[in-house]
Design an enzyme around this catalytic site. Structure first.
Site, PDB file in Angstrom:
ATOM      1  N   HIS A  27      41.075  -5.375 -13.074  1.00 32.98           N
ATOM      2  CA  HIS A  27      40.732  -4.261 -13.979  1.00 32.98           C
ATOM      3  C   HIS A  27      41.337  -4.402 -15.386  1.00 32.98           C
ATOM      4  CE1 HIS A  27      44.459  -2.208 -12.828  1.00 32.98           C
ATOM      5  NE2 HIS A  27      44.004  -1.798 -11.672  1.00 32.98           N
ATOM      6  N   HIS A  81      47.894   2.430   0.688  1.00 34.21           N
ATOM      7  CA  HIS A  81      47.371   2.583  -0.678  1.00 34.21           C
ATOM      8  C   HIS A  81      45.849   2.472  -0.640  1.00 34.21           C
ATOM      9  CE1 HIS A  81      46.822   2.316  -4.884  1.00 34.21           C
ATOM     10  NE2 HIS A  81      47.147   1.058  -5.094  1.00 34.21           N
ATOM     11  N   GLU A  83      43.660   1.947  -3.095  1.00 31.73           N
ATOM     12  CA  GLU A  83      42.910   1.132  -4.057  1.00 31.73           C
ATOM     13  C   GLU A  83      42.164   0.027  -3.299  1.00 31.73           C
ATOM     14  OE1 GLU A  83      45.110  -0.160  -7.521  1.00 31.73           O
ATOM     15  OE2 GLU A  83      43.247  -0.537  -8.616  1.00 31.73           O
ATOM     16  N   ASP A  85      41.472  -3.046  -3.515  1.00 29.59           N
ATOM     17  CA  ASP A  85      41.958  -4.387  -3.181  1.00 29.59           C
ATOM     18  C   ASP A  85      42.689  -4.379  -1.833  1.00 29.59           C
ATOM     19  OD1 ASP A  85      43.732  -2.807  -4.701  1.00 29.59           O
ATOM     20  OD2 ASP A  85      44.923  -4.514  -5.325  1.00 29.59           O
ATOM     21  N   HIS A 147      51.541   3.237  -7.420  1.00 29.84           N
ATOM     22  CA  HIS A 147      51.087   3.606  -8.746  1.00 29.84           C
ATOM     23  C   HIS A 147      49.804   4.423  -8.717  1.00 29.84           C
ATOM     24  CE1 HIS A 147      47.683   0.693  -9.511  1.00 29.84           C
ATOM     25  NE2 HIS A 147      48.142   0.311  -8.367  1.00 29.84           N
ATOM     26  N   ASP A 166      52.100  -1.957  -3.591  1.00 27.30           N
ATOM     27  CA  ASP A 166      52.025  -2.710  -4.849  1.00 27.30           C
ATOM     28  C   ASP A 166      53.415  -2.989  -5.458  1.00 27.30           C
ATOM     29  OD1 ASP A 166      49.295  -3.109  -5.007  1.00 27.30           O
ATOM     30  OD2 ASP A 166      48.921  -1.338  -6.223  1.00 27.30           O
ATOM     31  N   TYR A 194      53.008  -8.557 -14.000  1.00 25.88           N
ATOM     32  CA  TYR A 194      52.453  -7.521 -13.123  1.00 25.88           C
ATOM     33  C   TYR A 194      53.053  -6.159 -13.473  1.00 25.88           C
ATOM     34  CZ  TYR A 194      51.028  -5.210  -8.799  1.00 25.88           C
ATOM     35  OH  TYR A 194      50.484  -4.341  -7.884  1.00 25.88           O
ATOM     36  N   HIS A 227      50.939  -7.803  -2.784  1.00 30.01           N
ATOM     37  CA  HIS A 227      50.466  -8.949  -3.584  1.00 30.01           C
ATOM     38  C   HIS A 227      51.602  -9.949  -3.747  1.00 30.01           C
ATOM     39  CE1 HIS A 227      46.813  -6.870  -4.879  1.00 30.01           C
ATOM     40  NE2 HIS A 227      47.543  -5.848  -5.282  1.00 30.01           N
TER      41      HIS A 227
HETATM   42 FE1  FEO Z   1      46.995  -0.575  -6.724  1.00 31.90          FE
HETATM   43 FE2  FEO Z   1      46.998  -3.665  -5.384  1.00 31.90          FE
HETATM   44  O1  FEO Z   1      46.299  -1.985  -5.764  1.00 31.90           O
END
Ligand code: FEO
Length: 397
Positions: A27, A81, A83, A85, A147, A166, A194, A227
């Site tokens: 993004h 989370h 999101e 991903d 986040h 994250d 990051y 990640h």
């Molecule tokens: Fe906030 Fe890795 O997604």
């Protein structure tokens, strides 16, 4: 697709995520080293999957799970989370696994419901709740706005693994799964990148979350983020970096970012950079034709000054500057001073517009700004050098 393998990270926990070697845009953040979507399998009496992966990587996740246990034996899924991903593969994994229950935070249940038509009702868990896995227990702590509003972390005492979602992550694809197998300089570079591009607006909240962990009895031996590499040793390194980044500690460093139409604003930027160097600052001179917005944010993480140069195009700042400033505004940088500059031909609004944008972000204005009609002459370049020196003098020693 049965060749993928799980990686053991503690006695009863396995990494079963996916490696996205070729992801280059997250993004708007340029991810030059790809990323991983980490998911974890807890082989407790109640077999539990913590997080899933981005939708196209479901088969990889299921293949890794199958290397240690039949995926149909998974009892619970926990979504830390929402999101995509991490949740994009949730519906497909639920369909393949048919778990007894899927858990998420209260806001996670709402957010996941607004993303997907899932085949079973989700079970909300609250801050401080514990999920009984038989011979182990999983504890949940909400980390709202770290986040996303739904975000939470999961803590597995006994194995002493913190599934930090994250937090403590980085976009770094690698065949190695553990931080201690990778170059420290790469970890610091990608971790900072990051933090700057994802976590910066929430830096004070990240600090609060870290400070709260001991009071919750969370003393991890392993930090397992969603990640990048897993931290199983030398946790003080990543915690120390987070301390610095959360505080947005600044070096005697300035970033000069600009775009240019006919090289005049570029000439001004170079002269300002020379002035900053003469004033004792370390400088990064970054043309928007050569640097991605996320490269610049990364450099700004430890910079005390931001000098922004824009030509005026049809009464407005140059479009690339609007892009950069919009991105920067959203990331809410702190502890910055700055100034604007630029060449113009007709009316020259851009320098004032950039200054207003900096003021809107609470960047301390260190100089009223400098604009010059058409090509800068020696006198103008001298003023640019003086501007750089003046800003350098205001940087903390
Ligand atoms: Fe906030 Fe890795 O997604």
């Amino acid at each position: 697709m049965n060749h993928y393998r799980a990686v053991k990270i503690s006695e009863r926990v396995y990494w079963v995520g996916a490696i996205d070697w070729n992801m280059r845009d997250f993004h708007g953040y340029s991810t030059n080293r790809g990323t991983t979507y980490n998911a974890y399998l807890i082989l407790a009496d109640k077999i539990t999957l913590v997080d899933t992966v981005k939708a196209p990587f479901c088969a990889e996740l299921l293949s890794r799970v199958a290397s240690v246990v039949d995926p149909a034996k998974i009892d619970y899924i926990v979504s830390n989370h929402a999101e995509m991903d991490h949740s994009g593969g949730l519906a497909a994994v639920i369909a393949a696994v048919r778990p007894e229950k899927v858990f998420a935070s209260t806001l996670g249940v709402k957010a996941l419901g607004e993303h997907f038509a899932l085949p079973l009702p989700l079970t909300p868990v609250r801050d401080g709740d514990t999920l009984d896995l038989g011979n182990l227990a999983l504890h949940f702590a909400e980390t709202r706005m770290v986040h996303w509003p739904d975000s939470m972390v999961s803590w597995l005492p006994g194995e002493d693994v913190l599934f930090s979602q994250d937090g403590f992550g980085m976009h770094l694809a690698s065949s190695e799964r553990f931080a201690d197998e990778l170059e420290r300089s790469v970890l610091e570079f990608e971790g900072a990148r990051y933090f700057a591009n994802i976590l910066l607006p929430f830096a004070p909240l990240v600090r609060k979350v870290i400070d709260r962990l001991p009071s919750l009895g969370i003393a991890p031996k392993v930090i397992a983020p969603d990640h990048g590499p897993i931290w199983r040793s030398d946790l003080g390194t990543i915690l120390g970096w987070y301390g610095r980044w959360c505080a947005q500690e600044k070096a005697r460093k300035a970033v000069v970012v600009y775009d240019t139409m006919w090289h005049s604003t570029a000439l001004m930027g170079h002269a300002i950079a020379d002035g900053l160097v003469a004033g004792g600052a370390s400088v990064r001179l970054m043309s928007l034709k050569a640097s991605h917005r996320s490269d610049i944010i990364h450099e700004l993480l430890d910079a005390g000054a931001l000098l922004v140069g824009s030509p005026t195009l049809n009464n407005n700042m140059y479009p690339s500057l609007a892009d950069f400033l919009t991105y920067l505004k959203g990331l809410k940088p702190q502890n910055l001073i700055g100034a604007s500059f630029g060449s113009y031909g007709w009316s020259g609004e851009a320098v004032g517009q950039v200054k207003e944008a900096l003021e809107g972000m609470k960047v301390g204005i260190a100089h009223e700004g400098l604009r010059h009609r058409f090509v800068p002459d020696e006198a103008c370049l001298g003023e640019c050098v003086a501007l750089g020196q003046a800003v350098a003098a205001k940087l903390a020693p």
